[in-house]
Write a protein that holds these residues in place. Sequence first.
Motif, PDB file in Angstrom:
ATOM      1  N   GLY A  82       0.828  -1.203   0.000  1.00 39.73           N
ATOM      2  CA  GLY A  82       0.000   0.000   0.000  1.00 39.73           C
ATOM      3  C   GLY A  82       0.860   1.250   0.000  1.00 39.73           C
ATOM      4  O   GLY A  82       2.077   1.208  -0.192  1.00 39.73           O
ATOM      5  N   GLU A  83       0.216   2.391   0.236  1.00 43.89           N
ATOM      6  CA  GLU A  83       0.910   3.680   0.226  1.00 43.89           C
ATOM      7  C   GLU A  83       1.317   4.087   1.636  1.00 43.89           C
ATOM      8  O   GLU A  83       0.747   3.641   2.630  1.00 43.89           O
ATOM      9  N   LYS A  84       2.306   4.988   1.689  1.00 44.09           N
ATOM     10  CA  LYS A  84       2.802   5.489   2.966  1.00 44.09           C
ATOM     11  C   LYS A  84       2.022   6.745   3.356  1.00 44.09           C
ATOM     12  O   LYS A  84       1.930   7.691   2.574  1.00 44.09           O
ATOM     13  N   TYR A  85       1.474   6.768   4.573  1.00 41.86           N
ATOM     14  CA  TYR A  85       0.627   7.864   5.027  1.00 41.86           C
ATOM     15  C   TYR A  85       1.303   8.670   6.135  1.00 41.86           C
ATOM     16  O   TYR A  85       2.068   8.126   6.945  1.00 41.86           O
ATOM     17  N   SER A  86       0.964   9.960   6.150  1.00 43.02           N
ATOM     18  CA  SER A  86       1.394  10.832   7.237  1.00 43.02           C
ATOM     19  C   SER A  86       0.163  11.311   8.001  1.00 43.02           C
ATOM     20  O   SER A  86      -0.965  11.236   7.515  1.00 43.02           O
ATOM     21  N   VAL A  87       0.359  11.828   9.187  1.00 44.06           N
ATOM     22  CA  VAL A  87      -0.729  12.284  10.048  1.00 44.06           C
ATOM     23  C   VAL A  87      -1.002  13.762   9.769  1.00 44.06           C
ATOM     24  O   VAL A  87      -0.085  14.594   9.812  1.00 44.06           O
ATOM     25  N   SER A  88      -2.248  14.091   9.507  1.00 42.16           N
ATOM     26  CA  SER A  88      -2.617  15.486   9.243  1.00 42.16           C
ATOM     27  C   SER A  88      -3.183  16.178  10.476  1.00 42.16           C
ATOM     28  O   SER A  88      -2.993  17.386  10.652  1.00 42.16           O
ATOM     29  N   LYS A  89      -3.878  15.445  11.341  1.00 39.02           N
ATOM     30  CA  LYS A  89      -4.491  16.066  12.513  1.00 39.02           C
ATOM     31  C   LYS A  89      -4.871  14.992  13.522  1.00 39.02           C
ATOM     32  O   LYS A  89      -5.249  13.885  13.150  1.00 39.02           O
ATOM     33  N   LEU A 106      -0.297  13.367  26.210  1.00 43.15           N
ATOM     34  CA  LEU A 106      -0.178  11.912  26.070  1.00 43.15           C
ATOM     35  C   LEU A 106      -0.262  11.467  24.615  1.00 43.15           C
ATOM     36  O   LEU A 106       0.013  10.302  24.322  1.00 43.15           O
ATOM     37  N   VAL A 107      -0.633  12.369  23.719  1.00 41.73           N
ATOM     38  CA  VAL A 107      -0.757  12.032  22.297  1.00 41.73           C
ATOM     39  C   VAL A 107       0.642  11.976  21.673  1.00 41.73           C
ATOM     40  O   VAL A 107       1.352  12.981  21.637  1.00 41.73           O
ATOM     41  N   GLN A 108       1.039  10.806  21.208  1.00 39.32           N
ATOM     42  CA  GLN A 108       2.380  10.622  20.653  1.00 39.32           C
ATOM     43  C   GLN A 108       2.459  10.933  19.167  1.00 39.32           C
ATOM     44  O   GLN A 108       3.546  11.137  18.630  1.00 39.32           O
ATOM     45  N   LEU A 109       1.316  10.938  18.470  1.00 40.64           N
ATOM     46  CA  LEU A 109       1.296  11.261  17.048  1.00 40.64           C
ATOM     47  C   LEU A 109       1.001  12.755  16.875  1.00 40.64           C
ATOM     48  O   LEU A 109       0.011  13.267  17.391  1.00 40.64           O
ATOM     49  N   LYS A 110       1.864  13.441  16.133  1.00 37.08           N
ATOM     50  CA  LYS A 110       1.705  14.854  15.875  1.00 37.08           C
ATOM     51  C   LYS A 110       1.494  15.083  14.372  1.00 37.08           C
ATOM     52  O   LYS A 110       1.917  14.265  13.551  1.00 37.08           O
ATOM     53  N   PRO A 111       0.822  16.189  13.998  1.00 37.82           N
ATOM     54  CA  PRO A 111       0.663  16.501  12.569  1.00 37.82           C
ATOM     55  C   PRO A 111       2.015  16.561  11.858  1.00 37.82           C
ATOM     56  O   PRO A 111       2.960  17.177  12.342  1.00 37.82           O
ATOM     57  N   GLY A 112       2.084  15.881  10.728  1.00 39.49           N
ATOM     58  CA  GLY A 112       3.324  15.807   9.967  1.00 39.49           C
ATOM     59  C   GLY A 112       4.113  14.536  10.211  1.00 39.49           C
ATOM     60  O   GLY A 112       5.004  14.191   9.424  1.00 39.49           O
ATOM     61  N   ASP A 113       3.805  13.819  11.301  1.00 43.27           N
ATOM     62  CA  ASP A 113       4.505  12.564  11.584  1.00 43.27           C
ATOM     63  C   ASP A 113       4.065  11.471  10.619  1.00 43.27           C
ATOM     64  O   ASP A 113       2.930  11.468  10.123  1.00 43.27           O
ATOM     65  N   VAL A 114       4.965  10.524  10.366  1.00 47.80           N
ATOM     66  CA  VAL A 114       4.598   9.317   9.646  1.00 47.80           C
ATOM     67  C   VAL A 114       3.698   8.474  10.545  1.00 47.80           C
ATOM     68  O   VAL A 114       3.970   8.317  11.749  1.00 47.80           O
ATOM     69  N   PHE A 115       2.619   7.952   9.986  1.00 41.95           N
ATOM     70  CA  PHE A 115       1.684   7.162  10.795  1.00 41.95           C
ATOM     71  C   PHE A 115       2.385   5.972  11.431  1.00 41.95           C
ATOM     72  O   PHE A 115       3.195   5.287  10.800  1.00 41.95           O
TER      73      PHE A 115
END
Length: 573
Positions: A82-89, A106-115
Amino acid sequence: MVGARAFSERELLKEFVLRTPGWLTWYTKHDRYSREKLSADLENLRSFYQNRGYLDFSIESTQVSISPDRRDIYITVNFTEGEKYSVSKVELTGNLIAPRPELEKLVQLKPGDVFSRAKLTATTKAIADRLGNEGYAFANANAIPEVDKDKRSVAFNIAVDPGRRVYVRRIDVAGNAKTRDEVIRREMRQLEGAYYDASKIQLSRRRIDRTQYFSEVNVETLPVEGSPDQVDVVYTVKERPTGALLFGIGFSSVEKLAISTSLTQSNVFGTGKFLAFNINSGTVNKVYSLSYLDPYYTVNGVSQGFDVYKRTTNASSLSVGPYATNALGGGIKFGYPVSEVSRIDLGVNFETVNLTVFDTSPLSYLNFVSQFGNHYRYGATTLGWSRDTRDSLITTRSGSFMRASTELAGGDLQYARLGYQHQVYIPLSRDLTLLAGGELGIAGGIGGKPLPFFKNFFAGGPGTVRGYRSFSLGPQDTLGNAVGGNRKATASLELLFPMPGAAQDPSLRLAWFVDGGNVFAQSFAFNDLRYSTGLAFFWSSPFGPLRLSYAQPLNPQSTDHIQKLQFTFGTGF
């Protein structure tokens, strides 16, 4: 591996426990096929991709075939990356209960991070655990994805549902046929009748596990029928043998051959008390000892114990000035828990020592005997503070350990010793751990008497500076024998990683290290520090721990005693 484009097959195979025969598979048995291992490996493969942004990764099929001679198995895995996704929000919604800024941390995923599925799972678990600390035992944080395939991005709406706040009605213990209930309950920090607190329940589980009376400790929360605001907490333990009669043979580059016998019971009659009798016969040390410890001498966790021992030391075979001691002693000790991770220890010890020197002993040794005789009776008081946050006492991956200690002796021998030890474990990745550690020591005579030479600090060998013969560093006599010093400084930096071919076996570990340090006669001199680097091997074998190191001294001097290969095997050292 059919379908791999972003990663090489060699890199993907590292995620599998199953593997083709290799030089260690005779021990790990990882070349033996099982359906359970394959299922776990496929899940590891899925996690590998989804932790690197491949949200749509899927395994299409798996074929397992047997060779005509029925001796080999071939496994083919077909998948789509599949395709590589990043986090938008990432957005939090619902009834948060706790302050929003606190949950957002506590949120470890930030906008712009690789999922990363691992970071998303850790985020939802951390939020649920945080609400659990407030009494919401059945809190749920559900991550709802919004996928934009054109932009190859994904947004998450984490819906928080705290549920009802609950109380703990009852705490039950199951599986303890030998160990008394009170031994387990005194480790608990969650109280009956109080609000449910997930952090205290998990802390209680870890404290029960650290007693080492049990091979398994599990905890579950059960709703009370007809009472939606109450739960029961059940700790289920699996007892392990806590008594042992051991006969062992050990080898080391210091003791050569040592024979040991020990009778140990760490949970006497299920009371949690420790009792041990040891006999250790080596080239340098011969020890007979009896030890006792009650970890809960009082209800608030004050420990009390005693030691009685007879120890004979003959340093003639070491790289130190030759001497021998015959000591008979004993003492009592107390410990007080300052917090969940730190404690203070106090001990009083009395000892009688007979000292023997030889014609080849250093002049300072002969002068000491001439001035103070060779028979001493003295008492020593020890005071120590320690803090231990290590995640495991066997295979440590994170946390730290520090200890400060002092010893003050009076009688025929009068001296003081101060010491400090510090270790920090930093996880760099799933397989790599960085260990940084150091030790400082200072000692001196008091009351107008000098520091006894056999109370000096020594360095060199395993535990200090590898690559140099044990106890050989520091000041020397005219014959080139080490006499020790009243100052000590050592440090080590180690990169711990699994054994190639046995990455899933925690009992096998390798380490690349850099050691440095020395002992000094009067003051620290950085120009006199010795350094080494090399590779170390650790194996927790069924017959005892094996430690092997090969070190290359980096700045050896002509008077140094070099020993590049050093090892210990067995127990009792």
